[in-house]
Design an enzyme around this catalytic site. Structure first.
Site, short mmCIF file in Angstrom:
data_model
loop_
_atom_site.label_atom_id
_atom_site.label_comp_id
_atom_site.label_asym_id
_atom_site.label_seq_id
_atom_site.Cartn_x
_atom_site.Cartn_y
_atom_site.Cartn_z
N LYS A 1 30.88 44.07 50.41
CA LYS A 1 32.49 44.48 50.17
C LYS A 1 33.42 44.58 51.36
O LYS A 1 32.75 45.04 52.52
CB LYS A 1 32.55 45.84 49.42
CG LYS A 1 31.68 45.73 47.90
CD LYS A 1 32.70 45.14 46.98
CE LYS A 1 32.15 45.49 45.64
NZ LYS A 1 32.76 44.46 44.48
N HIS B 1 30.21 51.43 46.30
CA HIS B 1 31.03 50.07 46.06
C HIS B 1 32.24 50.07 46.60
O HIS B 1 32.82 49.14 47.06
CB HIS B 1 31.30 50.12 44.37
CG HIS B 1 32.12 49.05 43.88
ND1 HIS B 1 33.40 49.10 43.81
CD2 HIS B 1 31.66 47.87 43.54
CE1 HIS B 1 33.97 47.97 43.49
NE2 HIS B 1 32.86 47.25 43.06
N GLU C 1 25.67 42.90 47.45
CA GLU C 1 27.09 42.25 47.81
C GLU C 1 27.87 42.93 48.93
O GLU C 1 27.64 44.05 49.11
CB GLU C 1 27.98 42.79 46.36
CG GLU C 1 29.32 42.21 46.47
CD GLU C 1 30.23 42.36 45.38
OE1 GLU C 1 31.34 42.18 45.18
OE2 GLU C 1 29.38 42.64 44.12
N ASP D 1 25.64 46.46 33.22
CA ASP D 1 25.38 47.84 33.52
C ASP D 1 24.37 48.59 32.44
O ASP D 1 23.72 49.36 32.72
CB ASP D 1 26.72 48.55 33.01
CG ASP D 1 27.80 48.22 33.91
OD1 ASP D 1 27.74 47.60 35.17
OD2 ASP D 1 29.09 48.65 33.33
N ASP E 1 26.06 47.55 46.46
CA ASP E 1 27.12 47.17 47.36
C ASP E 1 27.09 47.89 48.71
O ASP E 1 26.52 49.27 48.82
CB ASP E 1 28.54 47.51 46.62
CG ASP E 1 28.46 47.09 45.14
OD1 ASP E 1 28.99 45.96 44.98
OD2 ASP E 1 28.42 47.71 44.25
N HIS F 1 23.70 46.25 37.31
CA HIS F 1 24.83 46.16 38.01
C HIS F 1 24.86 47.58 38.69
O HIS F 1 25.15 48.58 37.91
CB HIS F 1 26.02 45.89 37.12
CG HIS F 1 27.34 45.84 37.86
ND1 HIS F 1 28.33 46.64 37.35
CD2 HIS F 1 28.05 45.24 38.61
CE1 HIS F 1 29.47 46.41 37.95
NE2 HIS F 1 29.10 45.61 39.03
N ARG F 2 24.97 47.80 39.96
CA ARG F 2 25.03 49.01 40.79
C ARG F 2 23.60 49.93 40.39
O ARG F 2 23.91 51.03 40.02
CB ARG F 2 26.38 49.63 40.55
CG ARG F 2 27.34 48.60 40.92
CD ARG F 2 28.72 49.29 40.81
NE ARG F 2 29.82 48.37 40.63
CZ ARG F 2 31.15 48.42 40.44
NH1 ARG F 2 31.46 49.85 39.93
NH2 ARG F 2 31.96 47.77 40.30
N GLU G 1 21.45 45.21 41.52
CA GLU G 1 22.85 44.56 42.29
C GLU G 1 23.23 45.65 43.17
O GLU G 1 23.31 47.05 42.52
CB GLU G 1 23.91 44.13 41.37
CG GLU G 1 25.02 43.22 42.25
CD GLU G 1 26.34 44.31 42.17
OE1 GLU G 1 27.18 44.03 42.90
OE2 GLU G 1 26.26 45.54 41.76
#
Length: 258
Positions: free
Chosen positions: A129, A68, A127, A253, A55, A26-27, A53
């Site tokens: 945003k 993000h 992703e 994470d 953003d 995640h990120r 992942e």
């Protein structure tokens, strides 16, 4: 997307449920390094993640950048909206010190930098945003993927996800061979069969808030030939519960927890 192409994408995606649980950082490995930075993505690779992942937002001069929030306030030493900076101005911001002083000097990367370093080494879960803030982001993302020969991904190495179903519909017209994921926020009423049937006409992944996930929901999603990759597991208890529910991947994470 025509019905045959959608069917092929869904069957290819669904067949992955018979393979190992996918680990999505995640990120990046954001439990260990500042999110959405190159050092966070490298850490995810070190921890054997299957996907990173990330953003994306857009700068004033049309550069796709990896961050993000719509503003730089939380994760850099600057203030203001991402879309009000040129990329050269963004490069001057420190995107690491907020996490720990040992990460001072980390920059906001461009999407191209991430592709250049990590394509072929790890999958990308991208992703989108705030699509409403960037009217041309669909075209820019599709063009960037095509430029890098990623508009026909192998084995779902690229997945584009969003909470915005309309954005996914728009992007699908530009890049019909890219697998799509719909993010679903927590809702007391859960997810209905009617919704799943409708969503399955477009997307290959349903990626819900982990609080929504049960074995029953996962089975329903599989019945519609989609996969499930919930967000965001931050402790071993959450990881264990999601494994028990037989999800296809876990967004976390801490990639090493899985």
């Amino acid at each position: 997307m025509n019905s045959l192409l959608r069917k092929i994408l869904q069957l290819n995606s669904y067949s992955a449920t018979n393979r190992k649980l996918q680990v999505i950082a995640h990120r990046g490995a954001s439990g260990y390094a500042p999110e959405n930075t190159m050092i966070s993505f490298r850490k995810a690779l070190d921890l054997k993640a299957d996907y990173i992942e990330l953003d994306i937002q857009m700068t004033k001069d049309g550069e796709i950048v990896v961050i993000h929030d719509a503003t730089v306030d939380r994760t850099t030493n600057g203030t203001g909206n991402v879309r009000d900076f040129t990329y050269e101005e963004l490069r001057k911001l420190d995107a690491g010190q907020w996490f720990h002083k040992k990460f001072s000097g980390q920059q906001i990367p461009t999407f191209q930098e991430v592709i250049t370093e990590f394509h072929g080494k790890v999958g990308f879960l991208i992703e989108i945003k705030n699509a409403n803030l960037y009217p041309s982001i669909s075209e820019r993302l599709a063009a960037e993927l095509k430029k890098n020969s990623l508009d026909h991904p192998n084995h779902n190495e690229i997945i584009v996800q969003s909470f915005d179903f309309e954005f996914l519909e728009e992007f699908n017209k530009l890049a019909p061979t890219i697998p799509l994921g719909l993010l679903v926020k927590y809702r007391v009423q859960g997810i209905s069969n009617v919704q799943l049937k409708e969503w399955s006409k477009l997307v290959q992944y349903i990626n819900p808030n982990k609080a929504l996930v049960t074995r029953r929901l996962v089975k329903k999603i599989h019945d519609y030939h989609m996969q499930v990759m919930p967000y965001t597991a931050r402790d071993m208890k959450a990881v264990k519960a999601l494994k028990h529910a037989k999800v296809d991947g876990i967004i976390t994470d801490f990639p090493d927890y899985i």
